[in-house]
Design a protein around this motif. Sequence first.
Motif, PDB file in Angstrom:
ATOM      1  N   TYR A  62       5.718   7.066  -7.042  1.00 13.42           N
ATOM      2  CA  TYR A  62       5.128   6.053  -5.931  1.00 13.42           C
ATOM      3  C   TYR A  62       5.734   4.657  -6.016  1.00 13.42           C
ATOM      4  O   TYR A  62       6.156   3.962  -6.923  1.00 13.42           O
ATOM      5  CB  TYR A  62       3.767   5.930  -6.368  1.00 13.42           C
ATOM      6  CG  TYR A  62       2.856   5.140  -5.423  1.00 13.42           C
ATOM      7  CD1 TYR A  62       2.142   5.895  -4.475  1.00 13.42           C
ATOM      8  CD2 TYR A  62       2.760   3.767  -5.435  1.00 13.42           C
ATOM      9  CE1 TYR A  62       1.443   5.276  -3.316  1.00 13.42           C
ATOM     10  CE2 TYR A  62       1.880   3.144  -4.503  1.00 13.42           C
ATOM     11  CZ  TYR A  62       1.350   3.881  -3.504  1.00 13.42           C
ATOM     12  OH  TYR A  62       0.814   3.065  -2.326  1.00 13.42           O
ATOM     13  N   VAL A  63       6.309   4.383  -4.842  1.00 10.52           N
ATOM     14  CA  VAL A  63       6.860   3.054  -4.710  1.00 10.52           C
ATOM     15  C   VAL A  63       6.063   2.090  -4.251  1.00 10.52           C
ATOM     16  O   VAL A  63       5.304   2.093  -3.142  1.00 10.52           O
ATOM     17  CB  VAL A  63       7.984   3.104  -3.211  1.00 10.52           C
ATOM     18  CG1 VAL A  63       8.674   1.767  -3.397  1.00 10.52           C
ATOM     19  CG2 VAL A  63       9.106   4.184  -3.695  1.00 10.52           C
ATOM     20  N   THR A  64       5.900   0.902  -5.266  1.00  5.16           N
ATOM     21  CA  THR A  64       4.798   0.184  -5.011  1.00  5.16           C
ATOM     22  C   THR A  64       5.290  -1.070  -4.167  1.00  5.16           C
ATOM     23  O   THR A  64       4.552  -1.706  -3.254  1.00  5.16           O
ATOM     24  CB  THR A  64       4.503  -0.341  -6.281  1.00  5.16           C
ATOM     25  OG1 THR A  64       3.696   0.339  -7.155  1.00  5.16           O
ATOM     26  CG2 THR A  64       3.197  -1.671  -6.075  1.00  5.16           C
ATOM     27  N   ASP A  65       6.717  -1.194  -4.339  1.00  2.00           N
ATOM     28  CA  ASP A  65       7.147  -2.565  -3.663  1.00  2.00           C
ATOM     29  C   ASP A  65       8.468  -2.234  -3.026  1.00  2.00           C
ATOM     30  O   ASP A  65       9.535  -2.073  -3.959  1.00  2.00           O
ATOM     31  CB  ASP A  65       7.301  -3.866  -4.577  1.00  2.00           C
ATOM     32  CG  ASP A  65       7.978  -5.109  -3.891  1.00  2.00           C
ATOM     33  OD1 ASP A  65       8.469  -4.948  -2.838  1.00  2.00           O
ATOM     34  OD2 ASP A  65       7.957  -6.071  -4.348  1.00  2.00           O
ATOM     35  N   ALA A  66       8.532  -1.737  -1.710  1.00  2.53           N
ATOM     36  CA  ALA A  66       9.839  -1.443  -1.214  1.00  2.53           C
ATOM     37  C   ALA A  66      11.073  -2.339  -0.908  1.00  2.53           C
ATOM     38  O   ALA A  66      12.035  -1.992  -0.641  1.00  2.53           O
ATOM     39  CB  ALA A  66       9.588  -0.552  -0.061  1.00  2.53           C
ATOM     40  N   ALA A  67      10.647  -3.617  -1.257  1.00  5.34           N
ATOM     41  CA  ALA A  67      11.533  -4.702  -1.057  1.00  5.34           C
ATOM     42  C   ALA A  67      12.211  -5.176  -2.346  1.00  5.34           C
ATOM     43  O   ALA A  67      13.201  -5.833  -2.267  1.00  5.34           O
ATOM     44  CB  ALA A  67      11.055  -5.783  -0.328  1.00  5.34           C
ATOM     45  N   ALA A  68      11.704  -4.928  -3.457  1.00  2.00           N
ATOM     46  CA  ALA A  68      12.257  -5.364  -4.673  1.00  2.00           C
ATOM     47  C   ALA A  68      13.548  -4.620  -5.000  1.00  2.00           C
ATOM     48  O   ALA A  68      13.747  -3.429  -4.808  1.00  2.00           O
ATOM     49  CB  ALA A  68      11.368  -4.850  -6.049  1.00  2.00           C
ATOM     50  N   SER A  69      14.402  -5.389  -5.560  1.00  2.00           N
ATOM     51  CA  SER A  69      15.831  -5.252  -5.297  1.00  2.00           C
ATOM     52  C   SER A  69      16.119  -4.428  -6.770  1.00  2.00           C
ATOM     53  O   SER A  69      15.464  -4.513  -7.980  1.00  2.00           O
ATOM     54  CB  SER A  69      16.636  -6.377  -5.633  1.00  2.00           C
ATOM     55  OG  SER A  69      16.478  -7.039  -6.628  1.00  2.00           O
ATOM     56  N   ASN A  70      17.141  -3.432  -6.546  1.00  2.00           N
ATOM     57  CA  ASN A  70      17.731  -2.815  -7.840  1.00  2.00           C
ATOM     58  C   ASN A  70      16.755  -2.097  -8.827  1.00  2.00           C
ATOM     59  O   ASN A  70      16.690  -2.416  -9.789  1.00  2.00           O
ATOM     60  CB  ASN A  70      18.838  -3.625  -8.446  1.00  2.00           C
ATOM     61  CG  ASN A  70      19.651  -4.353  -7.863  1.00  2.00           C
ATOM     62  OD1 ASN A  70      20.414  -3.622  -7.033  1.00  2.00           O
ATOM     63  ND2 ASN A  70      20.351  -5.489  -7.925  1.00  2.00           N
ATOM     64  N   THR A 116      10.232   3.386   1.778  1.00  2.00           N
ATOM     65  CA  THR A 116       8.793   2.952   2.172  1.00  2.00           C
ATOM     66  C   THR A 116       8.058   3.080   1.007  1.00  2.00           C
ATOM     67  O   THR A 116       8.028   3.793  -0.052  1.00  2.00           O
ATOM     68  CB  THR A 116       8.213   3.872   3.484  1.00  2.00           C
ATOM     69  OG1 THR A 116       8.243   5.331   2.802  1.00  2.00           O
ATOM     70  CG2 THR A 116       9.241   3.836   4.464  1.00  2.00           C
ATOM     71  N   VAL A 117       6.824   2.237   0.981  1.00  2.00           N
ATOM     72  CA  VAL A 117       5.755   2.194   0.066  1.00  2.00           C
ATOM     73  C   VAL A 117       4.978   3.642   0.045  1.00  2.00           C
ATOM     74  O   VAL A 117       4.930   3.927   1.298  1.00  2.00           O
ATOM     75  CB  VAL A 117       4.864   1.011   0.392  1.00  2.00           C
ATOM     76  CG1 VAL A 117       3.651   1.343  -0.635  1.00  2.00           C
ATOM     77  CG2 VAL A 117       5.391  -0.253  -0.051  1.00  2.00           C
TER      78      VAL A 117
END
Length: 194
Positions: A62-70, A116-117
């Motif tokens: 589960y992606v919580t933050d799709a913008a967090a890098s690396n 995507t989240v």
Amino acid sequence: AQSFTAVRNKPIVLSSGVSKSVNDRGIGFSGSVSNSQVDFGASAGLSTIVGADNFTIFARIYVTDAAASNQRILMDCNSGGGGAYSVMISINEVAGQWGFMVRTNTDYALNGGTVTVGWHDIALVQDLSNTNWYGYVDGVKILTYDYSSTSQLSSGTSLRLMANGAYTSGFGFKGKMACAGFFSRALTETEVKS
């Protein structure tokens, strides 16, 4: 056949940034900070689990933050440095994209698709019969890489989920992992979709 025995026999160590949790997909792990990691120990390289031939790696995350890098979903590497990578599945190595990398004598980084989240099923397949690597997200093949050599997998020695390898930190997966596993064969596209 699935190859979980080698993993089950390893001492799993959770970092302070990872907790066991119950989510809507069952029991799994949650990562909250950049150094989150599930460590299977220095002798649990992927090559000791699935061998250096055909393999499939999969994870439900589960992606919580799709913008967090690396963010690293899975990392298998030697403990020397960046040039010692064996296998990696990541988020935002290239901004906004899924990343897959397999190392031989050269780093082959494959990036594509839009992160995507939400829940996603991720799979990386190495198929020696036609010298291809395939990257799948939610049953859709988003990446194909054709190579010419055989036995592409390096002999990594550090297998970690939700984290970078042994040589550095700060790349943890800030999300949830419901399951992860390995097959010591190349799953077909139909099998991945199912």
